[in-house]
Design a protein around this motif. Structure first.
Motif, PDB file in Angstrom:
ATOM      1  N   ILE A   1       0.849  -1.185   0.000  1.00  0.00           N
ATOM      2  CA  ILE A   1       0.000   0.000   0.000  1.00  0.00           C
ATOM      3  C   ILE A   1       0.885   1.235   0.000  1.00  0.00           C
ATOM      4  O   ILE A   1       1.815   1.331   0.799  1.00  0.00           O
ATOM      5  CB  ILE A   1      -0.914   0.029   1.245  1.00  0.00           C
ATOM      6  N   ALA A   2       0.604   2.155  -0.895  1.00  0.00           N
ATOM      7  CA  ALA A   2       1.324   3.426  -0.934  1.00  0.00           C
ATOM      8  C   ALA A   2       0.320   4.552  -0.709  1.00  0.00           C
ATOM      9  O   ALA A   2      -0.818   4.478  -1.161  1.00  0.00           O
ATOM     10  CB  ALA A   2       2.034   3.601  -2.273  1.00  0.00           C
ATOM     11  N   ASP A   3       0.753   5.577   0.011  1.00  0.00           N
ATOM     12  CA  ASP A   3      -0.083   6.744   0.275  1.00  0.00           C
ATOM     13  C   ASP A   3       0.168   7.814  -0.783  1.00  0.00           C
ATOM     14  O   ASP A   3       1.266   7.930  -1.311  1.00  0.00           O
ATOM     15  CB  ASP A   3       0.273   7.370   1.626  1.00  0.00           C
ATOM     16  N   PHE A   4      -0.857   8.598  -1.074  1.00  0.00           N
ATOM     17  CA  PHE A   4      -0.665   9.806  -1.857  1.00  0.00           C
ATOM     18  C   PHE A   4      -1.716  10.826  -1.430  1.00  0.00           C
ATOM     19  O   PHE A   4      -2.767  10.485  -0.916  1.00  0.00           O
ATOM     20  CB  PHE A   4      -0.704   9.528  -3.371  1.00  0.00           C
ATOM     21  N   ASN A   5      -1.389  12.078  -1.632  1.00  0.00           N
ATOM     22  CA  ASN A   5      -2.279  13.166  -1.266  1.00  0.00           C
ATOM     23  C   ASN A   5      -2.677  13.914  -2.540  1.00  0.00           C
ATOM     24  O   ASN A   5      -1.847  14.141  -3.407  1.00  0.00           O
ATOM     25  CB  ASN A   5      -1.579  14.114  -0.290  1.00  0.00           C
ATOM     26  N   TYR A   6      -3.934  14.272  -2.624  1.00  0.00           N
ATOM     27  CA  TYR A   6      -4.425  15.036  -3.768  1.00  0.00           C
ATOM     28  C   TYR A   6      -5.494  15.996  -3.249  1.00  0.00           C
ATOM     29  O   TYR A   6      -6.671  15.646  -3.180  1.00  0.00           O
ATOM     30  CB  TYR A   6      -4.983  14.094  -4.836  1.00  0.00           C
TER      31      TYR A   6
ATOM     32  N   HIS B   1     -14.369  10.636   3.286  1.00  0.00           N
ATOM     33  CA  HIS B   1     -14.465   9.894   2.037  1.00  0.00           C
ATOM     34  C   HIS B   1     -13.201   9.052   1.880  1.00  0.00           C
ATOM     35  O   HIS B   1     -12.185   9.305   2.529  1.00  0.00           O
ATOM     36  CB  HIS B   1     -14.672  10.820   0.834  1.00  0.00           C
ATOM     37  N   THR B   2     -13.291   8.041   1.057  1.00  0.00           N
ATOM     38  CA  THR B   2     -12.140   7.199   0.775  1.00  0.00           C
ATOM     39  C   THR B   2     -11.983   7.070  -0.733  1.00  0.00           C
ATOM     40  O   THR B   2     -12.947   7.223  -1.480  1.00  0.00           O
ATOM     41  CB  THR B   2     -12.289   5.785   1.382  1.00  0.00           C
ATOM     42  N   LEU B   3     -10.771   6.810  -1.144  1.00  0.00           N
ATOM     43  CA  LEU B   3     -10.487   6.598  -2.546  1.00  0.00           C
ATOM     44  C   LEU B   3      -9.311   5.643  -2.624  1.00  0.00           C
ATOM     45  O   LEU B   3      -8.302   5.833  -1.948  1.00  0.00           O
ATOM     46  CB  LEU B   3     -10.135   7.919  -3.235  1.00  0.00           C
ATOM     47  N   GLU B   4      -9.469   4.603  -3.420  1.00  0.00           N
ATOM     48  CA  GLU B   4      -8.406   3.615  -3.574  1.00  0.00           C
ATOM     49  C   GLU B   4      -8.170   3.353  -5.051  1.00  0.00           C
ATOM     50  O   GLU B   4      -9.111   3.331  -5.837  1.00  0.00           O
ATOM     51  CB  GLU B   4      -8.813   2.287  -2.914  1.00  0.00           C
ATOM     52  N   PHE B   5      -6.919   3.170  -5.397  1.00  0.00           N
ATOM     53  CA  PHE B   5      -6.529   2.783  -6.740  1.00  0.00           C
ATOM     54  C   PHE B   5      -5.832   1.440  -6.647  1.00  0.00           C
ATOM     55  O   PHE B   5      -5.074   1.194  -5.707  1.00  0.00           O
ATOM     56  CB  PHE B   5      -5.570   3.814  -7.350  1.00  0.00           C
ATOM     57  N   TYR B   6      -6.077   0.584  -7.619  1.00  0.00           N
ATOM     58  CA  TYR B   6      -5.479  -0.749  -7.634  1.00  0.00           C
ATOM     59  C   TYR B   6      -4.650  -0.916  -8.895  1.00  0.00           C
ATOM     60  O   TYR B   6      -5.040  -0.447  -9.965  1.00  0.00           O
ATOM     61  CB  TYR B   6      -6.576  -1.824  -7.584  1.00  0.00           C
ATOM     62  N   GLY B   7      -3.527  -1.573  -8.761  1.00  0.00           N
ATOM     63  CA  GLY B   7      -2.656  -1.814  -9.901  1.00  0.00           C
ATOM     64  C   GLY B   7      -1.468  -2.639  -9.470  1.00  0.00           C
ATOM     65  O   GLY B   7      -1.571  -3.459  -8.548  1.00  0.00           O
ATOM     66  N   LEU B   8      -0.321  -2.413 -10.101  1.00  0.00           N
ATOM     67  CA  LEU B   8       0.895  -3.149  -9.770  1.00  0.00           C
ATOM     68  C   LEU B   8       1.983  -2.174  -9.340  1.00  0.00           C
ATOM     69  O   LEU B   8       2.203  -1.152 -10.009  1.00  0.00           O
ATOM     70  CB  LEU B   8       1.385  -3.960 -10.972  1.00  0.00           C
ATOM     71  N   CYS B   9       2.672  -2.509  -8.261  1.00  0.00           N
ATOM     72  CA  CYS B   9       3.796  -1.698  -7.805  1.00  0.00           C
ATOM     73  C   CYS B   9       4.983  -1.903  -8.759  1.00  0.00           C
ATOM     74  O   CYS B   9       4.939  -2.767  -9.648  1.00  0.00           O
ATOM     75  CB  CYS B   9       4.181  -2.074  -6.373  1.00  0.00           C
ATOM     76  N   GLN B  10       6.036  -1.128  -8.583  1.00  0.00           N
ATOM     77  CA  GLN B  10       7.209  -1.215  -9.458  1.00  0.00           C
ATOM     78  C   GLN B  10       7.794  -2.624  -9.489  1.00  0.00           C
ATOM     79  O   GLN B  10       8.116  -3.148 -10.549  1.00  0.00           O
ATOM     80  CB  GLN B  10       8.284  -0.210  -9.008  1.00  0.00           C
ATOM     81  N   GLU B  11       7.943  -3.228  -8.309  1.00  0.00           N
ATOM     82  CA  GLU B  11       8.518  -4.581  -8.230  1.00  0.00           C
ATOM     83  C   GLU B  11       7.680  -5.586  -9.003  1.00  0.00           C
ATOM     84  O   GLU B  11       8.199  -6.389  -9.771  1.00  0.00           O
ATOM     85  CB  GLU B  11       8.626  -5.026  -6.763  1.00  0.00           C
ATOM     86  N   CYS B  12       6.371  -5.559  -8.801  1.00  0.00           N
ATOM     87  CA  CYS B  12       5.487  -6.522  -9.460  1.00  0.00           C
ATOM     88  C   CYS B  12       5.391  -6.262 -10.963  1.00  0.00           C
ATOM     89  O   CYS B  12       5.263  -7.195 -11.750  1.00  0.00           O
ATOM     90  CB  CYS B  12       4.124  -6.526  -8.799  1.00  0.00           C
ATOM     91  N   LYS B  13       5.482  -4.977 -11.361  1.00  0.00           N
ATOM     92  CA  LYS B  13       5.504  -4.661 -12.787  1.00  0.00           C
ATOM     93  C   LYS B  13       6.725  -5.290 -13.447  1.00  0.00           C
ATOM     94  O   LYS B  13       6.634  -5.855 -14.530  1.00  0.00           O
ATOM     95  CB  LYS B  13       5.536  -3.137 -13.011  1.00  0.00           C
ATOM     96  N   LYS B  14       7.876  -5.206 -12.762  1.00  0.00           N
ATOM     97  CA  LYS B  14       9.106  -5.806 -13.310  1.00  0.00           C
ATOM     98  C   LYS B  14       8.957  -7.320 -13.417  1.00  0.00           C
ATOM     99  O   LYS B  14       9.353  -7.911 -14.415  1.00  0.00           O
ATOM    100  CB  LYS B  14      10.305  -5.463 -12.423  1.00  0.00           C
ATOM    101  N   LYS B  15       8.408  -7.942 -12.367  1.00  0.00           N
ATOM    102  CA  LYS B  15       8.220  -9.398 -12.383  1.00  0.00           C
ATOM    103  C   LYS B  15       7.299  -9.837 -13.509  1.00  0.00           C
ATOM    104  O   LYS B  15       7.483 -10.896 -14.097  1.00  0.00           O
ATOM    105  CB  LYS B  15       7.632  -9.883 -11.044  1.00  0.00           C
ATOM    106  N   ASN B  16       6.299  -9.017 -13.811  1.00  0.00           N
ATOM    107  CA  ASN B  16       5.310  -9.347 -14.851  1.00  0.00           C
ATOM    108  C   ASN B  16       5.670  -8.769 -16.219  1.00  0.00           C
ATOM    109  O   ASN B  16       4.868  -8.827 -17.147  1.00  0.00           O
ATOM    110  CB  ASN B  16       3.920  -8.850 -14.437  1.00  0.00           C
ATOM    111  N   ASN B  17       6.865  -8.160 -16.311  1.00  0.00           N
ATOM    112  CA  ASN B  17       7.315  -7.527 -17.559  1.00  0.00           C
ATOM    113  C   ASN B  17       6.300  -6.537 -18.113  1.00  0.00           C
ATOM    114  O   ASN B  17       6.006  -6.523 -19.305  1.00  0.00           O
ATOM    115  CB  ASN B  17       7.638  -8.588 -18.614  1.00  0.00           C
ATOM    116  N   GLU B  18       5.737  -5.726 -17.258  1.00  0.00           N
ATOM    117  CA  GLU B  18       4.766  -4.711 -17.705  1.00  0.00           C
ATOM    118  C   GLU B  18       5.389  -3.341 -17.733  1.00  0.00           C
ATOM    119  O   GLU B  18       6.200  -2.965 -17.004  1.00  0.00           O
ATOM    120  CB  GLU B  18       3.544  -4.710 -16.773  1.00  0.00           C
TER     121      GLU B  18
END
Length: 143
Positions: A100-105, A126-143
């Motif tokens: 999980i990574a935090d960000f402010n907007y 309110h809550t807001l969540e984004f889902y995807g792949l972190c840098q490490e997992c992107k590298k593992k998946n060649n994305e």
């Protein structure tokens, strides 16, 4: 943050909200402050003295969350994670490793205000969540 600072911060926060200050509560909150992250109850418990049971940790986490001292985060994973409720921010969650990574907007506060006006609600949060792949997992998946 130094451990001494974390202990004093824990006592101060408990005092500010009028919560009874017990050694267990201070130690649990001190560890949440010192570890500064998105923590499971088990991760918090591992750092505590053996006289504090996992049930005590769960009970205090529930109480802290009810008093808005911490946030309980459950992003569809099998267990909740906890963080201090000290800043308004959002989360990006890796679908592979659950990091999980935090960000402010800040502009999203305007969206909250607009939602309150349009729906004629008093919005508390309110809550807001984004889902995807972190840098490490992107590298593992060649994305």
């Amino acid at each position: 943050m130094l451990i001494v600072d974390a202990e004093q911060a824990a006592k101060t926060r408990l005092k500010e909200i009028g919560m009874r200050i017990t050694p267990q509560r201070v130690l649990i909150l001190k560890n949440i402050i010192a570890m500064n992250g998105h923590l499971t109850a088990e991760e918090i418990h591992r750092e505590l003295p053996s006289f504090i049971t996992l049930a005590t940790v769960y009970n205090n986490l529930k109480y802290f969350a009810e008093l808005n001292l911490i946030n309980e985060l459950s992003f569809g994973s099998s267990c909740s994670k906890y963080e201090l409720a000290d800043t308004s921010h959002y989360h990006v969650i890796c679908e592979s490793c659950q990091q999980i990574a935090d960000f402010n907007y800040p502009l999203l506060n305007e969206v909250e205000y607009a939602a309150a006006q349009v729906a004629q609600f008093k919005v508390h949060r309110h809550t807001l969540e984004f889902y995807g792949l972190c840098q490490e997992c992107k590298k593992k998946n060649n994305e």
